[in-house]
Design a protein around this motif. Sequence first.
Motif, PDB file in Angstrom:
ATOM      1  N   ASP A   1       0.873  -1.185   0.000  1.00  0.00           N
ATOM      2  CA  ASP A   1       0.000   0.000   0.000  1.00  0.00           C
ATOM      3  C   ASP A   1       0.902   1.225   0.000  1.00  0.00           C
ATOM      4  OD1 ASP A   1      -1.828   2.012   0.386  1.00  0.00           O
ATOM      5  OD2 ASP A   1      -2.471   1.355   2.383  1.00  0.00           O
ATOM      6  N   TRP A   2       1.320   1.635  -1.203  1.00  0.00           N
ATOM      7  CA  TRP A   2       2.343   2.671  -1.304  1.00  0.00           C
ATOM      8  C   TRP A   2       1.817   4.050  -0.941  1.00  0.00           C
ATOM      9  CZ3 TRP A   2       6.014  -0.319  -0.775  1.00  0.00           C
ATOM     10  CH2 TRP A   2       6.095  -1.534  -1.461  1.00  0.00           C
ATOM     11  N   LYS A   3       0.554   4.317  -1.248  1.00  0.00           N
ATOM     12  CA  LYS A   3      -0.024   5.590  -0.803  1.00  0.00           C
ATOM     13  C   LYS A   3      -0.169   5.595   0.716  1.00  0.00           C
ATOM     14  CE  LYS A   3      -2.349   6.992  -5.041  1.00  0.00           C
ATOM     15  NZ  LYS A   3      -3.620   7.443  -5.684  1.00  0.00           N
ATOM     16  N   GLY A   4      -0.522   4.446   1.264  1.00  0.00           N
ATOM     17  CA  GLY A   4      -0.578   4.332   2.719  1.00  0.00           C
ATOM     18  C   GLY A   4       0.788   4.537   3.347  1.00  0.00           C
ATOM     19  N   LEU A   5       1.828   4.055   2.675  1.00  0.00           N
ATOM     20  CA  LEU A   5       3.188   4.281   3.161  1.00  0.00           C
ATOM     21  C   LEU A   5       3.516   5.762   3.124  1.00  0.00           C
ATOM     22  CD1 LEU A   5       5.931   3.366   4.131  1.00  0.00           C
ATOM     23  CD2 LEU A   5       6.546   2.828   1.764  1.00  0.00           C
TER      24      LEU A   5
ATOM     25  N   PHE B   1       4.346  10.899   6.195  1.00  0.00           N
ATOM     26  CA  PHE B   1       3.917  12.219   6.644  1.00  0.00           C
ATOM     27  C   PHE B   1       3.616  12.209   8.140  1.00  0.00           C
ATOM     28  CE2 PHE B   1       3.183  13.261   2.144  1.00  0.00           C
ATOM     29  CZ  PHE B   1       3.710  14.539   2.123  1.00  0.00           C
ATOM     30  N   HIS B   2       3.011  11.129   8.621  1.00  0.00           N
ATOM     31  CA  HIS B   2       2.740  11.017  10.047  1.00  0.00           C
ATOM     32  C   HIS B   2       4.047  11.033  10.845  1.00  0.00           C
ATOM     33  CE1 HIS B   2      -1.446   8.987   9.348  1.00  0.00           C
ATOM     34  NE2 HIS B   2      -1.442  10.275   9.096  1.00  0.00           N
ATOM     35  N   PHE B   3       5.080  10.371  10.315  1.00  0.00           N
ATOM     36  CA  PHE B   3       6.374  10.357  10.992  1.00  0.00           C
ATOM     37  C   PHE B   3       6.907  11.776  11.158  1.00  0.00           C
ATOM     38  CE2 PHE B   3      10.995  10.308  11.018  1.00  0.00           C
ATOM     39  CZ  PHE B   3      11.278   9.354  11.981  1.00  0.00           C
TER      40      PHE B   3
ATOM     41  N   ARG C   1       5.279   4.600  -4.817  1.00  0.00           N
ATOM     42  CA  ARG C   1       6.294   3.656  -4.339  1.00  0.00           C
ATOM     43  C   ARG C   1       7.692   4.257  -4.463  1.00  0.00           C
ATOM     44  NH1 ARG C   1       7.042  -2.814  -5.791  1.00  0.00           N
ATOM     45  NH2 ARG C   1       8.753  -3.142  -4.296  1.00  0.00           N
ATOM     46  N   ARG C   2       7.999   4.839  -5.608  1.00  0.00           N
ATOM     47  CA  ARG C   2       9.317   5.435  -5.810  1.00  0.00           C
ATOM     48  C   ARG C   2       9.569   6.588  -4.855  1.00  0.00           C
ATOM     49  NH1 ARG C   2      10.632   7.432 -11.493  1.00  0.00           N
ATOM     50  NH2 ARG C   2      12.602   7.790 -10.414  1.00  0.00           N
ATOM     51  N   LEU C   3       8.511   7.335  -4.538  1.00  0.00           N
ATOM     52  CA  LEU C   3       8.675   8.507  -3.681  1.00  0.00           C
ATOM     53  C   LEU C   3       8.819   8.142  -2.209  1.00  0.00           C
ATOM     54  CD1 LEU C   3       6.099  11.014  -5.234  1.00  0.00           C
ATOM     55  CD2 LEU C   3       8.580  11.043  -5.456  1.00  0.00           C
ATOM     56  N   HIS C   4       8.201   7.044  -1.769  1.00  0.00           N
ATOM     57  CA  HIS C   4       8.098   6.790  -0.333  1.00  0.00           C
ATOM     58  C   HIS C   4       8.867   5.569   0.170  1.00  0.00           C
ATOM     59  CE1 HIS C   4       5.146   9.918  -0.443  1.00  0.00           C
ATOM     60  NE2 HIS C   4       4.282   9.203  -1.146  1.00  0.00           N
ATOM     61  N   GLU C   5       8.975   4.516  -0.630  1.00  0.00           N
ATOM     62  CA  GLU C   5       9.576   3.279  -0.129  1.00  0.00           C
ATOM     63  C   GLU C   5      11.006   3.455   0.381  1.00  0.00           C
ATOM     64  OE1 GLU C   5       9.709  -1.431  -1.373  1.00  0.00           O
ATOM     65  OE2 GLU C   5       9.923   0.068  -2.952  1.00  0.00           O
ATOM     66  N   PRO C   6      11.848   4.267  -0.300  1.00  0.00           N
ATOM     67  CA  PRO C   6      13.240   4.359   0.165  1.00  0.00           C
ATOM     68  C   PRO C   6      13.394   4.961   1.558  1.00  0.00           C
ATOM     69  CG  PRO C   6      13.020   5.185  -2.088  1.00  0.00           C
ATOM     70  CD  PRO C   6      11.641   5.019  -1.543  1.00  0.00           C
TER      71      PRO C   6
ATOM     72  N   ASP D   1      18.075  14.280   0.040  1.00  0.00           N
ATOM     73  CA  ASP D   1      17.841  13.230  -0.953  1.00  0.00           C
ATOM     74  C   ASP D   1      16.391  13.234  -1.429  1.00  0.00           C
ATOM     75  OD1 ASP D   1      20.460  12.482  -0.688  1.00  0.00           O
ATOM     76  OD2 ASP D   1      20.065  10.698   0.541  1.00  0.00           O
ATOM     77  N   SER D   2      15.457  13.406  -0.487  1.00  0.00           N
ATOM     78  CA  SER D   2      14.044  13.450  -0.848  1.00  0.00           C
ATOM     79  C   SER D   2      13.753  14.627  -1.762  1.00  0.00           C
ATOM     80  CB  SER D   2      13.184  13.529   0.414  1.00  0.00           C
ATOM     81  OG  SER D   2      11.816  13.601   0.083  1.00  0.00           O
ATOM     82  N   SER D   3      14.351  15.771  -1.460  1.00  0.00           N
ATOM     83  CA  SER D   3      14.163  16.956  -2.301  1.00  0.00           C
ATOM     84  C   SER D   3      14.630  16.690  -3.728  1.00  0.00           C
ATOM     85  CB  SER D   3      14.927  18.138  -1.707  1.00  0.00           C
ATOM     86  OG  SER D   3      14.847  19.270  -2.545  1.00  0.00           O
ATOM     87  N   ASP D   4      15.804  16.104  -3.865  1.00  0.00           N
ATOM     88  CA  ASP D   4      16.330  15.808  -5.205  1.00  0.00           C
ATOM     89  C   ASP D   4      15.405  14.866  -5.961  1.00  0.00           C
ATOM     90  OD1 ASP D   4      18.533  17.393  -4.789  1.00  0.00           O
ATOM     91  OD2 ASP D   4      19.870  15.741  -4.251  1.00  0.00           O
TER      92      ASP D   4
END
Length: 233
Positions: free
Chosen positions: A133-137, A142-144, A179-184, A214-217
């Motif tokens: 559930d990549w959107k859930g991830l 965001f919760h973190f 998935r690409r945006l959040h899994e890493p 890294d997230s910004s890039d």
Amino acid sequence: MAEQLAGLADDRALLGRTSTAERVSDILRSRIAEGYFPPGTRLSEDSIGGALGVSRNTLREAFRLLTHERLLVHELNRGVFVRVLTVEDVEDIYRTRALVECAVVRGLGESPYSLDGLRASVTEGQVAAVESDWKGLGTANFHFHRELVALAGSVRTDELMRSVFAELRLAFHLVDEPRRLHEPYLQRNRQILQALEARDAEEAERLLAVYLADSSDRVLKAYRRKVEGDSAP
């Protein structure tokens, strides 16, 4: 639009007997952040007001509040739309995140401070990843960061970053590569938590600074491709 309005009708009970523009804006902000109203969507006063059971004046005030937060934009003779961020907007959001989030960790002082919210969000992310559930991830991520900011114990900082995170989710919805945006970053969340559990705020700040860079890039590259692709002839 029918599905979105049905969801809003479910939120009507949240208004109770004391419906106000602030509470309507809270509902709409959450729905926008969740992607019910994607960037570029025109918001109908009649349809949304009817779904929530609020007056036009109340709804317009809620729209005004969300416009002030840069989530909506009013276009003359066209109406109110969910804002489409520019690349420069996304760059500024990440600058703000780095300034605020790193300062929060730097200013934590001596423990103990409650890390229960961070632990819960890491667990939430782990469950979402197992279920693909990549959107859930993404929501768990965001919760973190929301829980990280909350460690400052500042209502004003919480309110500022609530708007910043909502704006950033507009960018994520437009890119639509969850998935690409959040899994890493699930493992990185865990590492930051472990550093804080070890009372090593300096290491947590270092990890967070690299994480945000890294997230910004990654996000800016994906967002720039999307925006330039959509504007290509």
